[in-house]
Design an enzyme around this catalytic site. Structure first.
Site, PDB file in Angstrom:
ATOM      1  N   LYS A 118       0.836  -1.201   0.000  1.00  0.00           N
ATOM      2  CA  LYS A 118       0.000   0.000   0.000  1.00  0.00           C
ATOM      3  C   LYS A 118       0.874   1.254   0.000  1.00  0.00           C
ATOM      4  O   LYS A 118       0.598   2.227  -0.714  1.00  0.00           O
ATOM      5  CB  LYS A 118      -0.943  -0.017   1.213  1.00  0.00           C
ATOM      6  CG  LYS A 118      -2.028  -1.092   1.084  1.00  0.00           C
ATOM      7  CD  LYS A 118      -2.773  -1.367   2.387  1.00  0.00           C
ATOM      8  CE  LYS A 118      -3.710  -2.561   2.209  1.00  0.00           C
ATOM      9  NZ  LYS A 118      -4.392  -2.970   3.451  1.00  0.00           N
ATOM     10  N   GLN A 172      -4.095  -1.548   9.848  1.00  0.00           N
ATOM     11  CA  GLN A 172      -4.066  -2.887   9.250  1.00  0.00           C
ATOM     12  C   GLN A 172      -4.584  -3.925  10.246  1.00  0.00           C
ATOM     13  O   GLN A 172      -4.111  -4.009  11.379  1.00  0.00           O
ATOM     14  CB  GLN A 172      -2.630  -3.236   8.820  1.00  0.00           C
ATOM     15  CG  GLN A 172      -2.517  -4.545   8.075  1.00  0.00           C
ATOM     16  CD  GLN A 172      -3.181  -4.518   6.690  1.00  0.00           C
ATOM     17  OE1 GLN A 172      -3.108  -3.527   5.979  1.00  0.00           O
ATOM     18  NE2 GLN A 172      -3.830  -5.610   6.327  1.00  0.00           N
ATOM     19  N   ASP A 199     -10.438   3.015   4.400  1.00  0.00           N
ATOM     20  CA  ASP A 199     -10.859   1.618   4.249  1.00  0.00           C
ATOM     21  C   ASP A 199     -12.385   1.529   4.231  1.00  0.00           C
ATOM     22  O   ASP A 199     -12.942   0.498   3.855  1.00  0.00           O
ATOM     23  CB  ASP A 199     -10.326   0.779   5.422  1.00  0.00           C
ATOM     24  CG  ASP A 199      -9.175  -0.116   4.998  1.00  0.00           C
ATOM     25  OD1 ASP A 199      -8.963  -0.265   3.780  1.00  0.00           O
ATOM     26  OD2 ASP A 199      -8.506  -0.666   5.895  1.00  0.00           O
TER      27      ASP A 199
END
Ligand code: NAP
Length: 293
Positions: A55, A99, A122
């Site tokens: 990412k 994460q 997200d």
């Protein structure tokens, strides 16, 4: 006749290229300031470390700033909370990603929930999920957004279409169903206790599988002419190891109108839409109208 293979790799690359162009426009309009993505990685899970590295690399490739925060596995809750709160207040940070999974002494949902909705790239916090359910503007989860984009690229008619989503996770299945509903599809959600799953799937004009069971969806589960999206990623213990989806691709491609392969279908869309969300968050933070809903 064999189905159109929906090339997620090429489509994902095109999305990234568009984002890169938009990032330059953003920087030009804001005295060189660039959208920035902060990643919080707690612990030493090797797979998570690889995802976060990917990412960050993708961020740099489209000209965004990347801020990386690796924290030790025994980081106290208070420290993780303080970091997220600090990032919420940092104007250089457009988007924050925590994460998952986090170590056992921490609560991933709690930490994700602390991310301000305007930076929740997200799209997984309760507020983002609520905005989606209410059909209000907000940041949408990356993989389902990517699937909507693939459906568009494959010229799939959604208005009034029968869409079946197999899998009801918060990460994918539920937001996917909401996005399809928002596009006026008639949506059925299936899960491990759905009765007569093959019959339900056979009704679908658009069939989306996100289960995590290798090649579960067979050719006779698919309506001829359907569009089939395979979200599953299953690693087979073969030599060499093989990645397969939830759909029996080789058989289903002779029945479907269009189908995503695994790998190279849905997979590349997730990071592409993370970048798109980060750009959208940056525009919103500057009071500009975001170009994606
Ligand atoms: P998950 O949280 O494990 O959810 C799986 C869902 O499948 C659950 O709703 C479960 O039902 C349902 N299910 C399990 N067995 C079933 C069966 N025999 N028949 C019907 N439904 C069944 O998984 P997830 O996070 O949504 O991910 C699903 C798959 O997509 C995984 O392979 C994952 O790796 C992949 N994925 C890929 C991407 C990407 O490409 N970027 C992103 C996200 C996910 P219950 O709710 O009843 O248990």
């Amino acid at each position: 006749m064999s189905a159109q293979i929906i090339d997620g790799k090429a489509i994902g690359a095109a999305v990234r290229a568009e984002v890169a162009t938009e990032v330059e426009r953003f920087a030009w309009e804001h005295d060189g300031a660039r959208p920035g993505l902060a990643t919080v990685l707690i612990g030493d899970d090797p797979a998570s470390a690889v995802y976060v590295k990917g990412k960050q690399k993708a961020c740099k490739e489209v000209g965004m700033e990347g801020f990386s925060f690796p924290l030790a596995a025994d980081t106290p809750r208070e420290e993780a909370v303080a970091l997220i709160e600090r990032l919420n207040d940092d104007p250089a940070v457009s988007g924050i990603l925590c994460q998952l999974p986090v170590p056992d002494h921490l609560d991933g949902a709690e930490l994700t929930g602390l991310i301000h909705a305007s930076k929740d790239v997200d799209g997984l916090s309760a507020i983002s999920a609520g905005l989606l359910a209410l059909g209000r503007p907000g940041l949408r989860p990356c993989t389902p957004s990517g699937v909507m984009h693939l459906l568009g690229e494959a010229q799939t008619e959604l208005e009034g279409a029968e869409a079946v989503v197999v899998g009801r996770s918060n990460l994918f299945g539920k937001p996917m169903a909401q996005l399809l509903l928002g596009a006026n599809a008639t949506v059925t959600m299936c899960h491990s206790r759905t009765r007569e799953l093959p019959n339900v799937c056979r009704r679908a004009d658009v069939l989306i599988a996100a289960v995590g069971r290798a090649r579960m969806v067979k050719a006779d589960w698919v309506k001829p002419g359907a569009t089939v999206i395979d979200v599953g990623m299953n690693r087979l213990d073969s030599t060499p190891p093989k990645l397969v989806g939830d759909v029996d691709f080789e058989a289903v491609k002779d029945v479907a109108r269009a189908i995503t392969p695994v790998p190279g279908g849905v997979g590349p869309m997730t990071i592409a839409f993370l970048l798109r969300n980060t750009l959208q968050a940056a525009w919103l933070a500057r009071g500009a109208r975001a170009e994606v809903s």
